[in-house]
Each structure stands twice: as C-alpha cells, then as structure tokens.
Design a protein around this motif. Structure first.
Motif, PDB file in Angstrom:
ATOM      1  N   THR A 326      50.503  71.918  43.042  1.00 52.69           N
ATOM      2  CA  THR A 326      51.861  72.344  42.674  1.00 52.69           C
ATOM      3  C   THR A 326      52.034  72.342  41.168  1.00 52.69           C
ATOM      4  N   ARG A 327      51.510  71.301  40.496  1.00 52.96           N
ATOM      5  CA  ARG A 327      51.608  71.254  39.043  1.00 52.96           C
ATOM      6  C   ARG A 327      50.865  72.432  38.423  1.00 52.96           C
ATOM      7  N   THR A 330      52.898  75.456  38.951  1.00 53.72           N
ATOM      8  CA  THR A 330      54.063  75.423  38.055  1.00 53.72           C
ATOM      9  C   THR A 330      53.665  75.814  36.642  1.00 53.72           C
ATOM     10  N   GLN A 331      52.538  75.300  36.173  1.00 53.64           N
ATOM     11  CA  GLN A 331      52.059  75.641  34.835  1.00 53.64           C
ATOM     12  C   GLN A 331      51.775  77.147  34.739  1.00 53.64           C
TER      13      GLN A 331
END
Length: 361
Positions: A326-327, A330-331
C-alpha cells in the motif's frame, strides 16, 4: 564330673522358632524342655554340653554357675558364667539371663535362677519371690552402701543348696542301710565322690513358676534354708536390711511397670505419628495428582498460546506485506499526481503565453 537330666513343660509360644524340644500334645501348643545339669571341679570345658544346659563348679574355694548359650553360627554354643543375682534393677528382664531359646525375654518369662532349693529355669515373679525369701533368711544378703561381690553371693547360694542336698542324704542312706556320702568339698577331696539327687521337673504347662525349696531327691529338714545366719555387724539392723531389700524390689517392679507404661505411650505416639504420616502421604498424593493436572493444563495452555501466537505472527506478517504494498502504491500515486500537476502547470503557462500573444495582435 556328674550329670543329671532335667526337664520342664512350657508353652511352645514362649520358645523361638527352630527350637529342638519335642511337642507334648497333638495341637503342638506345649513342649518339654530337656536340659542337663553338670557338676564338676573347675570351669566347664567347651567339649560337652548343649544349649540350655547348666554347670555347677564345685571348686571348694568358690562355687560358680554356668549356662550353655547359643553362639552366632548355627549349632554353635558357648559356656557363660551366671552373675544375674541382683534383682533391684529395672526393667528386670534385661538384667536376668533368659533361656537361650526364649522367643522374647520380656514375654517368654523364662530365666535362669539359683537358690538354696535348686538351679532352674523359672519366671521373673518366682525369681523375685525367691530372692525375697533368701533376704528374709539372711542368705547372700546385700549390705547397704557396699558394692556387692556377686561371685561370692552366688557361691554362698550354691553352698547352701549343696549343703541342703547333703543334709538329706544321711537320712536316706540310713533308711536304705548304706553309708552317708561325704560332701564333695569335705576332707580335701579334689573331685566329688558321690552323685547328687536328681531333682524332679516342677514347672506347669502355663509357664515357669516359683522354684520349690523342697528337696529333689529326698526329704529335707523342715527348714531347707537352715537356721537364719547371724546378722552382719553394723549400724543397719536385719529388719532394716529386709525392708530395704523389699523396697528395692518394689522400686524395681514399679520402675519396670513405669517403663512398660512409657513403652505403651511411645507405641501409641508412634501409631499416631504413623497415622499422621499416612494421612500426609495421602495428601501428598492428592497434591501430586493436582500438580500433575495443573502442569498438564499449563502445557495445553502454552501449546494453545503458541499456536495462537504463530497465527498472530503470520497475520501480522501478511498485514505488514500489505501495508508495504500500500505504501508503495501510495508513493506511486503521489508521484503520478506530482507529474500531473507539473504537466498542468506547463499547460497553464502555454495557455498564458498564447493568450498574451493573442492580446498583442
């Protein structure tokens, strides 16, 4: 050396297992104990005698009494000198000489004893009664405050016994028309010259009783002990010595009774301790069982906790991987938005430039 066969009946329960004596009834509850009484000059030789036999040393200087005891090895035996003439100690059965085949000295109640009537295996009560009678007749008395010469006391008792036997022989010999034999110690004789009368067995089936002071081979004079001896000189009278001897025997009996009471109390205390120990062992067993159950429950809980922990760890790892993805997403989205904003800004600048050129034209 002379020998005389003796015997007395007794209950089989008073004798130790493996005794050599024959049963006298079909129920095997009573036995006839046979033994030999030897008489000779000097101590007995180990070459003769069986367990339970007695030997009287006719040495003119000092008489002595021996009995044949069991030794350590099977069938082994040895002669021991009898010195158990003092009866003012408690518990008395520990200081008397029990029969070698007695099952238990305290309960069998069968002890070696000598008095002016005979040498016999008899009971503790008979021993006390006999010693009391000798004290009353001033035979082998004890002097208060003086350490007794036990060997001399026994020699005096045996001397009275032999003299009593000899005093009955002249009457019997005169009735039979024969000469009266001399005492073995008389006239400087080195060995006995005649046979002593053979005593009869007098013990009943219910155990040994008081030894008889009557003659065993003929009729004694009315007083077997003979006339009382002259009282020993000193500040203590004859009556006082008798009373002291009686008091000593009473104290010994009381001390023995007290010792038996203490033993019974100790036995009850021991039984109580054993009961408590048994209860403690039972409680300990219950505690051990409960402890085992708790340990098993703890092991099961630890196993369940370990499985749950493994599951939680696996779930956490999966969530961590999802969070990482998810990170990263998101990035990537943020980067795309930034590029989109830059492109939009560039487009807006171009639009502004175009508008400026249009306005100039």
């Amino acid at each position: 050396m002379h020998s005389f066969q003796r015997s007395f009946p007794t209950h089989a329960s008073t004798l130790a297992p493996g005794h050599p004596y024959p049963f006298t009834d079909t129920s095997r509850t009573s036995c006839t104990v046979h033994y030999t009484e030897f008489r000779g000059m000097g101590p007995p030789s180990p070459d003769f005698g069986t367990v339970g036999d007695v030997y009287i040393d006719l040495n003119s200087r000092m008489h002595a009494l021996y009995w044949c005891d069991r030794a350590g090895n099977a069938g082994a035996r040895q002669w021991r000198r009898w010195l158990a003439v003092l009866v003012d100690r408690a518990p008395l059965h520990r200081y008397l000489v029990a029969h070698p085949w007695a099952r238990n000295p305290e309960t069998s109640d069968l002890f070696l004893w000598a008095d002016p009537g005979s040498v016999s295996w008899t009971s503790k009560d008979a021993v006390c009664a006999s010693r009391n009678e000798m004290t009353r007749r001033n035979i082998a008395p004890l002097v208060p405050g003086v350490i007794p010469d036990v060997a001399a006391l026994i020699s005096q008792i045996l001397h009275w016994m032999l003299e009593g036997e000899q005093s009955s022989k002249p009457r019997r010999e005169r009735r039979m028309g024969g000469p009266a034999p001399q005492h073995p110690d008389a006239g400087g004789a080195s060995r006995p010259t005649g046979r002593y009368p053979i005593p009869a067995a007098t013990l009943p089936l219910d155990g040994p009783t008081r030894p008889s002071y009557a003659s065993h081979g003929g009729q004694h004079p009315p007083d077997v002990f003979g006339p009382p001896q002259t009282a020993l000189p000193g500040p203590v009278s004859y009556e006082e010595r008798c009373n002291q001897a009686l008091d000593g025997m009473q104290r010994a009996l009381k001390a023995e009774q007290k010792s038996k009471q203490e033993l019974r109390l100790k036995a009850r205390e021991l039984a109580s301790v054993k009961k408590k120990e048994k209860e403690a062992i039972g409680m300990s067993y219950l505690y051990q069982k409960r402890e085992q159950e708790l340990v098993a429950a703890l092991a099961a809980a630890e196993q369940r906790s370990s499985a749950e922990l493994q599951e939680i760890r696996a779930t956490t790892s999966a969530l961590q991987r999802k969070a990482q993805i998810t990170r990263q997403d998101t990035q990537s989205a943020i980067e795309q938005v930034r590029r989109s904003e830059e492109e939009l800004a560039a487009i807006q600048r171009e639009i502004s430039n175009l508008q400026s050129r249009i306005s100039h034209h």
